[in-house]
Design a protein around this motif. Structure first.
Motif, PDB file in Angstrom:
ATOM      1  N   GLU A  74       0.825  -1.209   0.000  1.00 38.29           N
ATOM      2  CA  GLU A  74       0.000   0.000   0.000  1.00 38.29           C
ATOM      3  C   GLU A  74       0.860   1.261   0.000  1.00 38.29           C
ATOM      4  O   GLU A  74       0.525   2.256  -0.645  1.00 38.29           O
ATOM      5  CB  GLU A  74      -0.930   0.002   1.215  1.00 38.29           C
ATOM      6  N   LYS A  75       1.971   1.229   0.737  1.00 36.68           N
ATOM      7  CA  LYS A  75       2.850   2.384   0.800  1.00 36.68           C
ATOM      8  C   LYS A  75       3.537   2.654  -0.537  1.00 36.68           C
ATOM      9  O   LYS A  75       4.091   3.735  -0.746  1.00 36.68           O
ATOM     10  CB  LYS A  75       3.891   2.196   1.904  1.00 36.68           C
ATOM     11  N   ASN A  76       3.481   1.662  -1.439  1.00 33.82           N
ATOM     12  CA  ASN A  76       4.023   1.848  -2.789  1.00 33.82           C
ATOM     13  C   ASN A  76       2.899   2.079  -3.800  1.00 33.82           C
ATOM     14  O   ASN A  76       3.064   1.833  -4.997  1.00 33.82           O
ATOM     15  CB  ASN A  76       4.864   0.642  -3.191  1.00 33.82           C
ATOM     16  N   ASP A  77       1.753   2.535  -3.276  1.00 36.83           N
ATOM     17  CA  ASP A  77       0.627   2.984  -4.114  1.00 36.83           C
ATOM     18  C   ASP A  77      -0.099   1.872  -4.859  1.00 36.83           C
ATOM     19  O   ASP A  77      -0.741   2.123  -5.893  1.00 36.83           O
ATOM     20  CB  ASP A  77       1.085   4.059  -5.114  1.00 36.83           C
ATOM     21  N   TYR A  78      -0.035   0.645  -4.350  1.00 37.12           N
ATOM     22  CA  TYR A  78      -0.866  -0.419  -4.905  1.00 37.12           C
ATOM     23  C   TYR A  78      -2.146  -0.543  -4.088  1.00 37.12           C
ATOM     24  O   TYR A  78      -2.143  -0.322  -2.865  1.00 37.12           O
ATOM     25  CB  TYR A  78      -0.113  -1.753  -4.914  1.00 37.12           C
ATOM     26  N   PHE A  79      -3.224  -0.885  -4.780  1.00 37.35           N
ATOM     27  CA  PHE A  79      -4.505  -1.088  -4.101  1.00 37.35           C
ATOM     28  C   PHE A  79      -4.535  -2.508  -3.551  1.00 37.35           C
ATOM     29  O   PHE A  79      -4.459  -3.475  -4.304  1.00 37.35           O
ATOM     30  CB  PHE A  79      -5.670  -0.856  -5.069  1.00 37.35           C
ATOM     31  N   VAL A  80      -4.655  -2.637  -2.231  1.00 36.08           N
ATOM     32  CA  VAL A  80      -4.505  -3.935  -1.572  1.00 36.08           C
ATOM     33  C   VAL A  80      -5.704  -4.215  -0.681  1.00 36.08           C
ATOM     34  O   VAL A  80      -6.173  -3.340   0.061  1.00 36.08           O
ATOM     35  CB  VAL A  80      -3.221  -3.980  -0.712  1.00 36.08           C
ATOM     36  N   ASN A  81      -6.189  -5.444  -0.746  1.00 34.80           N
ATOM     37  CA  ASN A  81      -7.231  -5.929   0.132  1.00 34.80           C
ATOM     38  C   ASN A  81      -6.657  -7.088   0.939  1.00 34.80           C
ATOM     39  O   ASN A  81      -5.988  -7.960   0.384  1.00 34.80           O
ATOM     40  CB  ASN A  81      -8.433  -6.414  -0.686  1.00 34.80           C
ATOM     41  N   VAL A  82      -6.891  -7.098   2.247  1.00 34.31           N
ATOM     42  CA  VAL A  82      -6.383  -8.163   3.115  1.00 34.31           C
ATOM     43  C   VAL A  82      -7.550  -9.002   3.602  1.00 34.31           C
ATOM     44  O   VAL A  82      -8.577  -8.458   4.045  1.00 34.31           O
ATOM     45  CB  VAL A  82      -5.610  -7.590   4.319  1.00 34.31           C
ATOM     46  N   PHE A  83      -7.380 -10.322   3.522  1.00 27.55           N
ATOM     47  CA  PHE A  83      -8.432 -11.225   3.988  1.00 27.55           C
ATOM     48  C   PHE A  83      -7.791 -12.353   4.793  1.00 27.55           C
ATOM     49  O   PHE A  83      -6.858 -13.009   4.321  1.00 27.55           O
ATOM     50  CB  PHE A  83      -9.198 -11.819   2.806  1.00 27.55           C
ATOM     51  N   HIS A  84      -8.280 -12.561   6.016  1.00 22.16           N
ATOM     52  CA  HIS A  84      -7.754 -13.613   6.885  1.00 22.16           C
ATOM     53  C   HIS A  84      -8.734 -14.779   6.909  1.00 22.16           C
ATOM     54  O   HIS A  84      -9.713 -14.776   7.654  1.00 22.16           O
ATOM     55  CB  HIS A  84      -7.502 -13.063   8.293  1.00 22.16           C
ATOM     56  N   ARG A  85      -8.472 -15.767   6.057  1.00 23.37           N
ATOM     57  CA  ARG A  85      -9.441 -16.825   5.812  1.00 23.37           C
ATOM     58  C   ARG A  85      -9.780 -17.669   7.034  1.00 23.37           C
ATOM     59  O   ARG A  85     -10.948 -17.978   7.283  1.00 23.37           O
ATOM     60  CB  ARG A  85      -8.924 -17.738   4.682  1.00 23.37           C
ATOM     61  N   ASP A  86      -8.748 -18.032   7.801  1.00 26.63           N
ATOM     62  CA  ASP A  86      -8.959 -19.026   8.858  1.00 26.63           C
ATOM     63  C   ASP A  86      -8.749 -18.475  10.261  1.00 26.63           C
ATOM     64  O   ASP A  86      -8.607 -19.237  11.224  1.00 26.63           O
ATOM     65  CB  ASP A  86      -8.011 -20.209   8.636  1.00 26.63           C
ATOM     66  N   ILE A  87      -8.760 -17.161  10.409  1.00 33.01           N
ATOM     67  CA  ILE A  87      -8.388 -16.570  11.688  1.00 33.01           C
ATOM     68  C   ILE A  87      -9.326 -16.967  12.825  1.00 33.01           C
ATOM     69  O   ILE A  87      -8.914 -17.059  13.986  1.00 33.01           O
ATOM     70  CB  ILE A  87      -8.341 -15.023  11.560  1.00 33.01           C
ATOM     71  N   HIS A  88     -10.593 -17.267  12.514  1.00 36.51           N
ATOM     72  CA  HIS A  88     -11.546 -17.588  13.564  1.00 36.51           C
ATOM     73  C   HIS A  88     -11.792 -19.096  13.720  1.00 36.51           C
ATOM     74  O   HIS A  88     -12.662 -19.502  14.507  1.00 36.51           O
ATOM     75  CB  HIS A  88     -12.868 -16.868  13.304  1.00 36.51           C
ATOM     76  N   LEU A  89     -11.062 -19.901  12.962  1.00 37.23           N
ATOM     77  CA  LEU A  89     -11.221 -21.350  13.080  1.00 37.23           C
ATOM     78  C   LEU A  89     -10.338 -21.883  14.219  1.00 37.23           C
ATOM     79  O   LEU A  89      -9.299 -21.335  14.520  1.00 37.23           O
ATOM     80  CB  LEU A  89     -10.841 -22.029  11.755  1.00 37.23           C
ATOM     81  N   GLU A  90     -10.795 -22.959  14.802  1.00 34.36           N
ATOM     82  CA  GLU A  90     -10.017 -23.579  15.892  1.00 34.36           C
ATOM     83  C   GLU A  90      -9.030 -24.580  15.318  1.00 34.36           C
ATOM     84  O   GLU A  90      -9.307 -25.260  14.353  1.00 34.36           O
ATOM     85  CB  GLU A  90     -10.975 -24.286  16.868  1.00 34.36           C
TER      86      GLU A  90
END
Length: 291
Positions: free
Chosen positions: A275-291
């Motif tokens: 992002e700091k290099n001016d790219y459009f970025v989306n972050v997704f944490h697929r398994d963060i809430h899985l046990e």
């Protein structure tokens, strides 16, 4: 013509590969969806949207082999759209022949490339051959053979929920856990299981990588900082080439064991560098809430 241009996604591919599911996923993302619009009407329809329907900015068109005019004239029509300045792309869905054969046998529907008297296998082969040139024109090819309906919908939702800015490459940085399987949509996959694991620290185990405690713990290791810097430099070196090749979406998947701690922190850090290099970025944490 106004300056506003509608973004168009054409969803096509082999019968039985999941086009209906894909269209439903686009509907959930607020795309205006049309199934089997006669393609010669497309330029006039887009012009109408621009002039009289300002709320429509994203359109998904489901087109298959039944639209014979599309197979014959798609190059001419797409060239006209490009000349008019429209942003559009084509997703081609496919699967192995035996999988398509099994899906059609289960539904007992007549294949659109065949008839009630023709062999299903012949119809599948015929359609694959007829769509070969169209497949080569696709901007994205998805093999749905190993995907459930829910997995295909989730993949499209993750990839196309990103807001596109002009013609800039949209980058998705996705964290995941290897024990839950590789992300099917990943273009680049990195494994950060070489880093120390906070799962084995009693007071950190139940926290996740979005917390300051886990972030500080993971980033204290020189190996983590080195990886973030080195990998980010590599990606930044590659991105201009992806752009020049016309790629519109790039998914970078970063995995650890469970997708809850290390991969989350590293994904956030890499995304921040891009992002700091001016790219459009989306972050997704697929398994963060899985046990």
């Amino acid at each position: 013509m106004t300056e506003r241009k509608v973004h168009v996604v054409v969803v096509t591919g082999l019968s039985g590969s999941g086009k209906s599911t894909a269209i439903k996923a686009f509907e959930d993302l607020d795309y205006f969806c049309i199934d089997n619009l006669p393609v010669p009407l497309l330029p006039d329809f887009l012009s109408l949207c621009e002039k009289d329907m300002p709320d429509i900015s994203k359109i998904a068109l489901g087109i298959d082999i039944r639209e014979r005019k599309f197979l014959k004239d798609y190059e001419t029509i797409f060239k006209r759209l490009e000349d008019l300045g429209y942003s559009f792309e084509m997703i081609f869905l496919e699967a192995a022949t035996d999988i398509l054969q099994r899906r059609y046998s289960q539904t007992r529907r007549v294949h659109p490339a065949g008839s009630s008297d023709s062999l299903l296998l012949d119809a599948i082969h015929s359609e694959r051959e007829q769509l070969k040139a169209l497949r080569s024109r696709a901007t994205r090819i998805l093999d749905t053979g190993n995907l459930s309906v829910h997995q295909l919908k989730a993949m499209i939702t993750r990839s196309f929920s990103m807001i596109r800015e002009k013609e800039m490459l949209a980058v998705q940085v996705l964290s995941f856990g290897f024990k839950y399987g590789l992300p099917f949509e990943a273009d680049l996959v990195m494994d950060v299981r070489f880093l120390p694991n906070p799962h084995f620290v009693e007071n950190l185990r139940k926290l996740d990588g979005s917390t300051s405690e886990i972030r500080s713990w993971v980033l204290q290791w020189p190996a983590a900082q080195d990886f973030i810097d080195d990998f980010s430099r590599l990606v930044l070196k590659l991105l201009p080439s992806y752009v020049s090749e016309g790629k519109r979406y790039l998914t970078i998947a970063i995995g650890c064991t469970g997708g809850k701690h290390r991969s989350v922190v590293i994904a956030d850090q890499v995304a921040d560098k891009l992002e700091k290099n001016d790219y459009f970025v989306n972050v997704f944490h697929r398994d963060i809430h899985l046990e």
